[in-house]
Design an enzyme around this catalytic site. Structure first.
Site, PDB file in Angstrom:
ATOM      1  N   THR A  73       0.530  -0.951  -0.219  1.00  0.00           N
ATOM      2  CA  THR A  73       0.121   0.161   0.121  1.00  0.00           C
ATOM      3  C   THR A  73       0.826   1.149  -0.666  1.00  0.00           C
ATOM      4  O   THR A  73       2.134   1.051  -0.005  1.00  0.00           O
ATOM      5  CB  THR A  73      -0.854  -0.027   0.992  1.00  0.00           C
ATOM      6  N   LYS A  77       3.462   1.636  -3.814  1.00  0.00           N
ATOM      7  CA  LYS A  77       2.624   0.554  -4.675  1.00  0.00           C
ATOM      8  C   LYS A  77       4.461   1.089  -5.999  1.00  0.00           C
ATOM      9  O   LYS A  77       4.341   0.211  -6.970  1.00  0.00           O
ATOM     10  CB  LYS A  77       1.601   1.002  -5.198  1.00  0.00           C
ATOM     11  N   ASP A 113      -6.709  -4.715  -7.743  1.00  0.00           N
ATOM     12  CA  ASP A 113      -7.407  -3.123  -7.799  1.00  0.00           C
ATOM     13  C   ASP A 113      -8.587  -2.984  -8.921  1.00  0.00           C
ATOM     14  O   ASP A 113      -9.771  -2.992  -8.434  1.00  0.00           O
ATOM     15  CB  ASP A 113      -7.119  -1.933  -7.287  1.00  0.00           C
TER      16      ASP A 113
HETATM   17  P1  NAP Z   1      -4.193   9.456  -4.673  1.00  0.00           P
HETATM   18  O1  NAP Z   1      -3.894   8.882  -5.294  1.00  0.00           O
HETATM   19  O2  NAP Z   1      -4.402  10.656  -3.437  1.00  0.00           O
HETATM   20  O3  NAP Z   1      -5.524  10.279  -5.768  1.00  0.00           O
HETATM   21  C1  NAP Z   1      -6.429  11.245  -4.744  1.00  0.00           C
HETATM   22  C2  NAP Z   1      -7.892  12.145  -6.591  1.00  0.00           C
HETATM   23  O4  NAP Z   1      -8.588  12.361  -5.693  1.00  0.00           O
HETATM   24  C3  NAP Z   1      -6.460  13.056  -6.696  1.00  0.00           C
HETATM   25  O5  NAP Z   1      -6.918  13.064  -8.857  1.00  0.00           O
HETATM   26  C4  NAP Z   1      -7.520  14.074  -6.540  1.00  0.00           C
HETATM   27  O6  NAP Z   1      -6.846  15.428  -7.660  1.00  0.00           O
HETATM   28  C5  NAP Z   1      -8.445  13.986  -6.014  1.00  0.00           C
HETATM   29  N1  NAP Z   1      -9.009  14.993  -4.610  1.00  0.00           N
HETATM   30  C6  NAP Z   1      -7.958  14.639  -3.858  1.00  0.00           C
HETATM   31  N2  NAP Z   1      -8.741  15.435  -2.980  1.00  0.00           N
HETATM   32  C7  NAP Z   1      -9.339  16.635  -3.669  1.00  0.00           C
HETATM   33  C8  NAP Z   1     -10.806  17.790  -2.918  1.00  0.00           C
HETATM   34  N3  NAP Z   1     -10.459  17.625  -2.128  1.00  0.00           N
HETATM   35  N4  NAP Z   1     -10.887  17.935  -4.625  1.00  0.00           N
HETATM   36  C9  NAP Z   1     -11.083  17.587  -5.762  1.00  0.00           C
HETATM   37  N5  NAP Z   1     -10.171  16.260  -5.848  1.00  0.00           N
HETATM   38  C10 NAP Z   1      -9.895  16.071  -4.831  1.00  0.00           C
HETATM   39  O7  NAP Z   1      -5.740   9.008  -3.382  1.00  0.00           O
HETATM   40  P2  NAP Z   1      -6.167   7.072  -4.100  1.00  0.00           P
HETATM   41  O8  NAP Z   1      -5.084   6.391  -3.608  1.00  0.00           O
HETATM   42  O9  NAP Z   1      -6.039   6.943  -5.673  1.00  0.00           O
HETATM   43  O10 NAP Z   1      -7.530   7.007  -2.919  1.00  0.00           O
HETATM   44  C11 NAP Z   1      -8.923   7.320  -3.719  1.00  0.00           C
HETATM   45  C12 NAP Z   1      -9.797   7.471  -2.958  1.00  0.00           C
HETATM   46  O11 NAP Z   1     -10.141   5.496  -3.109  1.00  0.00           O
HETATM   47  C13 NAP Z   1      -9.679   7.241  -1.721  1.00  0.00           C
HETATM   48  O12 NAP Z   1     -10.238   8.163  -0.660  1.00  0.00           O
HETATM   49  C14 NAP Z   1      -9.262   5.539  -1.248  1.00  0.00           C
HETATM   50  O13 NAP Z   1      -9.230   4.919  -0.012  1.00  0.00           O
HETATM   51  C15 NAP Z   1     -10.304   5.599  -1.555  1.00  0.00           C
HETATM   52  N6  NAP Z   1      -9.885   3.801  -2.641  1.00  0.00           N
HETATM   53  C16 NAP Z   1     -10.709   2.756  -1.630  1.00  0.00           C
HETATM   54  C17 NAP Z   1     -10.260   1.815  -2.456  1.00  0.00           C
HETATM   55  C18 NAP Z   1     -11.183   0.596  -2.195  1.00  0.00           C
HETATM   56  O14 NAP Z   1     -10.504  -0.419  -2.121  1.00  0.00           O
HETATM   57  N7  NAP Z   1     -12.194   0.428  -1.920  1.00  0.00           N
HETATM   58  C19 NAP Z   1      -8.833   1.378  -3.109  1.00  0.00           C
HETATM   59  C20 NAP Z   1      -8.483   2.117  -3.007  1.00  0.00           C
HETATM   60  C21 NAP Z   1      -8.253   3.726  -3.036  1.00  0.00           C
HETATM   61  P3  NAP Z   1      -5.560  15.763  -7.753  1.00  0.00           P
HETATM   62  O15 NAP Z   1      -5.401  15.328  -8.973  1.00  0.00           O
HETATM   63  O16 NAP Z   1      -5.968  17.186  -8.237  1.00  0.00           O
HETATM   64  O17 NAP Z   1      -4.976  16.174  -6.572  1.00  0.00           O
END
Ligand code: NAP
Length: 281
Positions: A73, A77, A113
């Protein structure tokens, strides 16, 4: 417990683990240990806090100690993708590994994923992306996996809506000819809307990731967030009569795919989901 079980853990016990930083909040030990117990497998699963930059050393440790499987994680990654012996197709395209399996002396990196998301989507909503218009809000690691999975599943269009357009462009490119960067109001034309941002994890503070006035009957909404189970987006979608599902299924299915690679056994999905619900409920 069986007689064999009373010797466990013992000299024959296999070890699997997750590496991350931070990692103490991880649900993976609860999910995998519940599955090992349910199938009476002599395995244990632990969490190791590995500092940024130390992923290569952790992989060398996995090899030397003969671990049976490793989950990866944040923030490791990408670094793990660079040091495994072989990569699965998704991990190579994403440049990110969430699961390492020892195969014939090699460490093989995969990314479960996207396939986990598709399995959960099918199980929870019955939605088949083939020939459908999909919108993904967000362009981080989770979004990229979902974009690739939807394109692989035959989506007619995968529109990426992201705060930072350049990052959105890179995510949309993963969908090849069916991918494009979109605007917030593109959500109105999508048959599937996915929230892949963290918005909704702090329901009292976060804005909604999507203008819910754009949602309409017949759409399916998938929120990758699972803490809380019911985000404001999901509540708004359900209030409009839409089919809506949270990220719990994806969490369980991506773990199940890793479990099956490591153990060659069918994952006990209900047991794994119950373990998450116990921890989060
Ligand atoms: P990440 O790599 O940090 O990416 C976050 C994304 O959200 C980026 O595109 C970011 O935009 C956007 N973002 C963050 N804050 C924002 C805001 N205030 N307004 C608008 N856009 C915003 O995170 P990630 O690992 O992809 O995870 C994203 C979500 O998916 C998390 O909630 C995580 O818990 C969830 N998730 C769930 C699973 C599951 O198995 N269910 C697996 C993985 C992740 P920018 O590019 O502009 O920064």
């Amino acid at each position: 417990m069986s007689d064999a079980g009373s010797d466990r853990p013992g000299g024959h016990t296999r070890l699997a683990a997750v590496i991350g930083a931070p990692v103490r909040h991880s649900l993976s030990p609860a999910i995998h240990n519940a599955a090992f117990r349910a199938l009476d497998l002599d395995w244990v699963y632990l969490a190791f806090e590995v500092a940024p930059g130390d992923a290569p050393a952790a992989l060398a440790g996995m090899r030397a100690l003969g671990l049976g499987g490793l989950s990866v994680t944040m923030p490791h990654k990408d670094a793990v993708a660079a040091v495994v012996d072989r990569l699965g197709d998704d991990a190579r395209l994403l440049g990110a590994v969430n699961c390492v399996t020892p195969v014939d002396g090699d460490l093989v990196g995969d990314n479960t994923d996207g396939p986990g998301f598709l399995r959960a989507l099918a199980a929870d909503t019955g939605f088949d992306p083939t020939g459908r218009r999909c919108a993904v809000v967000g362009a981080g690691g989770a979004a990229r996996a979902v974009v690739l999975a939807l394109a692989r599943a035959g989506a007619a269009e995968v529109v990426v809506v992201n705060r930072t357009p350049a990052r959105g462009e890179r995510a949309a490119a993963l969908a090849g000819p069916v991918g494009r960067i979109g605007r917030a109001d593109d959500v109105a034309d999508a048959e599937l809307v996915v929230n892949a941002t963290p918005l909704g994890m702090r329901p009292d503070h976060d804005e909604l990731p999507v203008d819910v006035e754009l949602l309409r009957t017949g759409q399916v909404v998938a929120d990758l967030v699972y803490r809380p189970f019911e985000t404001p987006l999901l509540a708004a979608a359900r209030a409009r009569g839409l089919i809506a599902t949270n990220g719990l299924g994806m969490l369980v299915h991506q773990a199940a795919l890793a479990f099956e690679r490591w153990t060659s056994r069918t994952a006990p999905l209900e047991v794994m989901e119950a373990a998450v619900r116990r921890r989060l409920g």
